[in-house]
Scaffold this motif. Structure first.
Motif, PDB file in Angstrom:
ATOM      1  N   GLU A 179       0.830  -1.212   0.000  1.00 52.27           N
ATOM      2  CA  GLU A 179       0.000   0.000   0.000  1.00 52.27           C
ATOM      3  C   GLU A 179       0.864   1.262   0.000  1.00 52.27           C
ATOM      4  O   GLU A 179       0.606   2.214  -0.741  1.00 52.27           O
ATOM      5  CB  GLU A 179      -0.889  -0.035   1.253  1.00 52.27           C
ATOM      6  N   GLU A 180       1.920   1.237   0.791  1.00 49.34           N
ATOM      7  CA  GLU A 180       2.737   2.438   0.952  1.00 49.34           C
ATOM      8  C   GLU A 180       3.774   2.619  -0.155  1.00 49.34           C
ATOM      9  O   GLU A 180       4.055   3.737  -0.571  1.00 49.34           O
ATOM     10  CB  GLU A 180       3.425   2.399   2.331  1.00 49.34           C
ATOM     11  N   MET A 207       8.762   4.409   8.540  1.00 47.82           N
ATOM     12  CA  MET A 207       7.992   4.930   9.672  1.00 47.82           C
ATOM     13  C   MET A 207       6.490   4.792   9.420  1.00 47.82           C
ATOM     14  O   MET A 207       5.720   4.489  10.324  1.00 47.82           O
ATOM     15  CB  MET A 207       8.344   6.406   9.941  1.00 47.82           C
ATOM     16  N   THR A 208       6.105   5.012   8.184  1.00 46.06           N
ATOM     17  CA  THR A 208       4.679   4.858   7.862  1.00 46.06           C
ATOM     18  C   THR A 208       4.251   3.403   8.021  1.00 46.06           C
ATOM     19  O   THR A 208       3.179   3.102   8.549  1.00 46.06           O
ATOM     20  CB  THR A 208       4.425   5.316   6.413  1.00 46.06           C
ATOM     21  N   VAL A 214       5.593   1.179   9.962  1.00 46.08           N
ATOM     22  CA  VAL A 214       5.572   0.858  11.393  1.00 46.08           C
ATOM     23  C   VAL A 214       4.277   1.349  12.040  1.00 46.08           C
ATOM     24  O   VAL A 214       3.599   0.614  12.763  1.00 46.08           O
ATOM     25  CB  VAL A 214       6.800   1.482  12.101  1.00 46.08           C
ATOM     26  N   VAL A 215       3.905   2.598  11.746  1.00 43.99           N
ATOM     27  CA  VAL A 215       2.706   3.162  12.378  1.00 43.99           C
ATOM     28  C   VAL A 215       1.449   2.417  11.910  1.00 43.99           C
ATOM     29  O   VAL A 215       0.561   2.117  12.709  1.00 43.99           O
ATOM     30  CB  VAL A 215       2.616   4.677  12.091  1.00 43.99           C
ATOM     31  N   ASN A 216       1.418   2.082  10.621  1.00 45.60           N
ATOM     32  CA  ASN A 216       0.267   1.323  10.129  1.00 45.60           C
ATOM     33  C   ASN A 216       0.240  -0.089  10.719  1.00 45.60           C
ATOM     34  O   ASN A 216      -0.835  -0.639  10.991  1.00 45.60           O
ATOM     35  CB  ASN A 216       0.294   1.256   8.595  1.00 45.60           C
ATOM     36  N   GLU A 273       1.394  -0.897  13.694  1.00 45.76           N
ATOM     37  CA  GLU A 273       0.924  -0.751  15.087  1.00 45.76           C
ATOM     38  C   GLU A 273      -0.592  -0.796  15.140  1.00 45.76           C
ATOM     39  O   GLU A 273      -1.183  -1.467  15.977  1.00 45.76           O
ATOM     40  CB  GLU A 273       1.413   0.580  15.673  1.00 45.76           C
ATOM     41  N   GLU A 274      -1.212  -0.060  14.214  1.00 44.72           N
ATOM     42  CA  GLU A 274      -2.678   0.002  14.208  1.00 44.72           C
ATOM     43  C   GLU A 274      -3.280  -1.337  13.816  1.00 44.72           C
ATOM     44  O   GLU A 274      -4.208  -1.833  14.443  1.00 44.72           O
ATOM     45  CB  GLU A 274      -3.138   1.102  13.242  1.00 44.72           C
ATOM     46  N   ARG A 334       2.689  -1.830  19.964  1.00 44.85           N
ATOM     47  CA  ARG A 334       3.427  -0.575  19.997  1.00 44.85           C
ATOM     48  C   ARG A 334       4.882  -0.878  19.657  1.00 44.85           C
ATOM     49  O   ARG A 334       5.494  -1.781  20.245  1.00 44.85           O
ATOM     50  CB  ARG A 334       3.315   0.009  21.414  1.00 44.85           C
ATOM     51  N   ILE A 335       5.429  -0.172  18.669  1.00 40.91           N
ATOM     52  CA  ILE A 335       6.819  -0.384  18.270  1.00 40.91           C
ATOM     53  C   ILE A 335       7.555   0.939  18.487  1.00 40.91           C
ATOM     54  O   ILE A 335       7.468   1.840  17.660  1.00 40.91           O
ATOM     55  CB  ILE A 335       6.933  -0.822  16.787  1.00 40.91           C
ATOM     56  N   PRO A 336       8.266   1.076  19.621  1.00 37.56           N
ATOM     57  CA  PRO A 336       8.949   2.349  19.899  1.00 37.56           C
ATOM     58  C   PRO A 336       9.967   2.683  18.798  1.00 37.56           C
ATOM     59  O   PRO A 336      10.573   1.782  18.210  1.00 37.56           O
ATOM     60  CB  PRO A 336       9.663   2.098  21.233  1.00 37.56           C
TER      61      PRO A 336
END
Lengths: 414, 82
Positions: free
Chosen positions: B18-19, B45-46, B48-50, B52-53, B58-60
């Motif tokens: 997708e990204e 980063m995108t 990772v954030v996707n 997480e959702e 949670r991935i610091p």
């Protein structure tokens, strides 16, 4: 732009409210089509906007760009990429050293969709969910940066930001740099994607937009006695500019010569043009002189003509001031009657339309003008298209922007 | 609820596709995000954030740099879900 290298236009690209390409846009102009369309119903329900229409793109970018290209670029940059690819192909994809190719793509506002959408994300989901490409997507230079990367333009990547003069200014800067020998080829133009409730509300609050909600396609009517503001458009116009020697050496087709450029600033008012027209006239006279011409050599002006009561009148004053007695030999048209006002793309699109006008020797008529403002006594092309005579011709395009920016471009038949 | 390695891999491949447009079938456990899939730090980063959702974990940020391969990410998500 004195006696340095000659610059010619060898490729045209556009995505506009009336066509997905430059030739489609030209055909729609000759057909007298309006690009006005209703705004999305959800915006109207949510915001009760005072204006319920705009000239959104004819062709959805998702028809020509990949899902990832759409995702990683603001609409204003997407439109520029679409137009640049068309212009580059149209020019025959010239072989050029990267260090001799430059990009110059202007915009009035930049990535306003990204800015506002990501602000919503911040408010609703917090900072960690804000898209990492937010800043490179919203910055006004992202279109020129992306085009520079795609076409390996390493002579420079520039972005003029001068509201509705941005596209014309970017083309002018690119042409000047070719003249000075800093590059041989340029991909230049303007782009805008500001059809969003916030800019619409802002423009409407400043009384700049037509509120002809019962007749959107009749809303843009430059020079009409009952004009009441502009029709907000969006899109991009991009050309390939080239030194005459470079174009000739590779046997490129030449639409027109980019012969003259004039630039000035009013230093008068942040939105209104100087009613005396001195600044606009100075830009026009400089453009004519830098082409090595006299006002009497200009046969046609594609006017800025946005359909606002004050702006149209001021431009007529400045055209008279610039041309003097020679104004009788000039016919004017206002193609924003069909395309709407593409803001930072407007000047670039109208330079493209002017190149097509000279190439085909037809001036498209201004639509929607039934009752001409009695104060305006110039030769307006409003009833039928005007055929231009044979021979070497020169014509002008004007672009003026909030902030007092005035750009005039003179093109000649090739 | 913990998901199987295969389920996480498939979900991650969808996010990557997708990204970045990288074919989901190319997103395999042994592939390096940067070396093999050509994914830059912004795209990472995108992703990772996707992730997480999608996976409810949670991935610091400090852990992201240790996720060299797709397999590293799948294992991290699996552990975080347990």
């Amino acid at each position: 732009m004195s006696a340095d290298k000659r610059v010619v236009i060898t490729g045209l690209g556009a995505t506009t409210p009336i066509g997905g390409t430059a030739p489609e846009t030209w055909e729609a102009l000759l057909a007298g089509e309006s690009g006005a369309k209703p705004l999305p119903a959800e915006w109207l329900e949510r915001y009760e906007l005072p204006v319920t229409f705009a000239a959104s793109l004819k062709q959805d970018p998702s028809e020509v760009l990949s899902r990832v290209e759409i995702r990683r670029a603001d609409p204003f940059a997407q439109y520029a990429v679409i137009a640049a690819r068309e212009a580059w192909q149209d020019a025959g994809a010239p072989e050029i050293e990267p260090e001799r190719l430059l990009a110059a793509i202007g915009t009035g506002i930049g990535g306003v969709h990204t800015l506002l959408d990501q602000y919503d994300v911040l408010n609703e989901k917090g900072p960690r969910r804000v898209y990492p490409l937010t800043v490179p997507m919203l910055m006004p230079n992202s279109a020129s940066g992306m085009i520079s990367m795609e076409f390996k333009a390493r002579a420079g990547a520039h972005t003029a930001v001068s509201a509705c003069a941005s596209g014309a200014e970017s083309m002018g800067l690119a042409a000047s740099m070719i003249r000075q020998g800093r590059a041989d080829v340029a991909i230049a133009g303007g782009t805008e994607a500001a059809i969003h409730p916030l800019p619409i509300a802002g423009f409407a609050a400043s009384q700049a937009l037509s509120k002809r909600n019962d007749d959107p396609q009749g809303a843009s009517r430059p020079w009409a006695a009952d004009r009441d503001g502009f029709l907000l458009g969006e899109g991009a116009g991009v050309v390939v500019l080239e030194s005459y020697e470079h174009a000739k050496a590779r046997g490129a087709k030449i639409y027109a010569e980019f012969a003259g450029l004039g630039m000035s600033a009013d230093a008068y008012h942040i939105t209104a043009g100087d009613p005396e027209g001195a600044g606009q006239a100075r830009a026009m006279n400089e453009a004519i002189a830098s082409a090595g011409l006299q006002p009497s050599d200009i046969v046609h002006v594609n006017a800025h003509a946005t359909s606002t009561p004050v702006g149209d009148a001021a431009e007529i004053t400045s055209v008279k001031r610039a041309f003097g007695d020679a104004v009788d030999g000039v016919c004017l048209t206002g193609t924003k009657s069909m395309t709407g006002h593409l803001l930072g793309a407007a000047g670039a699109l109208e330079a493209i339309i002017l190149a097509q006008t000279l190439h085909h020797r037809i001036v498209p008529r201004t639509i929607n003008v039934t009752d001409v403002d009695p104060e305006i006594d110039l030769d307006l092309v409003i009833k039928d298209h005007r055929t231009l005579p044979d021979g070497d011709l020169a014509a002008m395009s004007n672009a003026f922007g909030f902030g007092g920016h005035n750009i005039a471009v003179v093109l000649r038949t090739a | 609820m913990a998901q199987s390695e295969q389920e996480i891999l498939q979900g991650l491949a969808e996010i990557v596709n997708e990204e970045t447009g990288v074919d989901a079938a190319d997103v395999q456990l042994d592939k390096s995000f940067t070396e093999d899939l050509d994914i830059d730090s912004l795209s990472m980063m995108t992703i990772v954030v996707n992730a997480e959702e999608k996976f409810g974990v949670r991935i610091p940020d400090d852990d992201v740099k240790n996720l060299t391969t797709v397999g590293d990410a799948v294992k991290y998500i699996q552990n975080a879900q347990d």
